[in-house]
Write a protein that holds these residues in place. Sequence first.
Motif, PDB file in Angstrom:
ATOM      1  N   ILE A 170       0.766  -1.092   0.021  1.00 42.21           N
ATOM      2  CA  ILE A 170       0.024  -0.129  -0.014  1.00 42.21           C
ATOM      3  C   ILE A 170       1.021   1.429  -0.003  1.00 42.21           C
ATOM      4  N   VAL A 171       1.889   1.344   0.937  1.00 43.24           N
ATOM      5  CA  VAL A 171       2.591   2.275   0.874  1.00 43.24           C
ATOM      6  C   VAL A 171       3.425   2.570  -0.262  1.00 43.24           C
ATOM      7  N   GLY A 172       3.840   1.469  -0.885  1.00 42.45           N
ATOM      8  CA  GLY A 172       4.601   1.399  -2.181  1.00 42.45           C
ATOM      9  C   GLY A 172       3.925   2.040  -3.295  1.00 42.45           C
ATOM     10  N   GLN A 173       2.775   2.151  -3.316  1.00 46.01           N
ATOM     11  CA  GLN A 173       2.104   3.026  -4.286  1.00 46.01           C
ATOM     12  C   GLN A 173       2.332   4.565  -4.450  1.00 46.01           C
ATOM     13  N   ASN A 176       3.170   8.975  -7.432  1.00 49.57           N
ATOM     14  CA  ASN A 176       3.820  10.570  -7.781  1.00 49.57           C
ATOM     15  C   ASN A 176       4.071  10.904  -9.113  1.00 49.57           C
ATOM     16  N   TRP A 177       4.409   9.740  -9.953  1.00 50.14           N
ATOM     17  CA  TRP A 177       4.859  10.094 -11.414  1.00 50.14           C
ATOM     18  C   TRP A 177       3.525   9.663 -12.352  1.00 50.14           C
ATOM     19  N   ILE A 178       2.494   9.324 -11.915  1.00 52.11           N
ATOM     20  CA  ILE A 178       1.336   8.951 -12.858  1.00 52.11           C
ATOM     21  C   ILE A 178       1.085  10.187 -13.752  1.00 52.11           C
ATOM     22  N   THR A 228      11.272   9.131  -5.415  1.00 53.49           N
ATOM     23  CA  THR A 228      11.405   8.988  -6.473  1.00 53.49           C
ATOM     24  C   THR A 228      11.467  10.345  -7.170  1.00 53.49           C
ATOM     25  N   LEU A 229      12.629  10.672  -7.521  1.00 55.29           N
ATOM     26  CA  LEU A 229      12.930  12.014  -7.737  1.00 55.29           C
ATOM     27  C   LEU A 229      12.539  12.499  -9.412  1.00 55.29           C
TER      28      LEU A 229
END
Lengths: 325, 94
Positions: A57-60, A65-67, A126-127
């Motif tokens: 869940i947190v991994g989403q 963030n980049w969708i 995720t930069l």
Amino acid sequence: MYAQMIKSEATQDDPEKLAAFQARIDAGEKIEPKDWMPEGYRKTLIRQIGQHAHSEIVGQLPEGNWITRAPTLERKAILLAKVQDEAGHGLYLYCAAETLGVSRDEITEMLLDGRMKYSSIFNYPTLNWADIGAVGWLVDGAAIMNQVPLQRTSFGPYSRAMIRICKEESFHQRQGYDAIRKMAEGTPEQKKMAQDALNRLWYPSLMMFGPSDKDSVHSAQSMAWKIKMNTNDELRQKFVDQTVPQAEYLGLTIPDPDLKWNEERGHYDYTDPDWSEFFDVIKGNGPCNVDRLAARNKAWDDGAWVRDGLLAHAKKKAARQHAAE
Amino acid sequence: MKNEWPLWEIFIRGQHGMSHRHVGSLHAPDAEMAIKNARDVYTRRNEGVSIWVVEANHIAASSPSDKGPLYEPSESKVYRHPTFFDIPEEVGAM
């Protein structure tokens, strides 16, 4: 891994029952929710499956963030599908944990107030777009190492959840490799971004497997119960051996000057991650710990009126139907 | 936090002609939402052509401790299997 440093609970059950239970596991039988099980087995599994579910869940968050900023419509659709899968994986696992007698709300609360953990990897940011490729390739690649053997775990609902997850996980890794390959084969600037993503995510990916076996005091009981199938170092080595040629194909360099093939062992020698950093992240001091938990708490709080509203509507509808009958 | 949605067990018919099979469970406020959620959680890759949902507390289950009385009696009834009977070869397939 997605579940790191799971402390196995001591068990104080009738020795005769314990022996019969262990015999079932040794014979390869699956334990089902209504079967007798030692309290330690139950508690350890709740912690392990719960931590695994929370990680999905947190991994989403780092990927979500980049969708909206994916470089093409196709990449956006793929990333959306992947993030949706992670939600599904979390749900399969929560349901497996619930069969052990913990409620969904209880287990959610434990994540939200920090009593339960999720994988250290998701406390890294995720930069840029290259990171999304690297996450699929490395993070999902590392997760698969652990998830494939867990399909044979002794607890039936956990094993079945793992089988479903593994069917979908290969898509995750392959789309990540495909995304980073595009960049590695692109302009010099793009290749530089791919290398930079690998540089930043390599050691955090190695940390996913947890500390070295010599420091892992809880492995033995969990391995006897078949809720841990391989040692941390075994899986980490397997991951390194698999990933090095994949990086070579891309023309990228693993950020480890001491990495080299060991003919005698038949494995790559590699440098361990900085474990003090790992323990610091676990303690809550990683770059994104605060953001991640805040985002989950906000989602839970903001969703309360939807949960309550739908339930109230369902109750009203049921009452009306009841009255009409 | 006392307002937890009930748990539903999900059964999916994988292909035409097959029976529905239990695939897992999920939480939903009512049956309609359970079907919608099951579609998202369990059929993202064409795994089904039909969905059944049953509220979990409506399922009655046998207890593991009844295994003996329930299933052992049939172990001694080998004559229930066709291979118990020898049919002469001359008779042909039966």
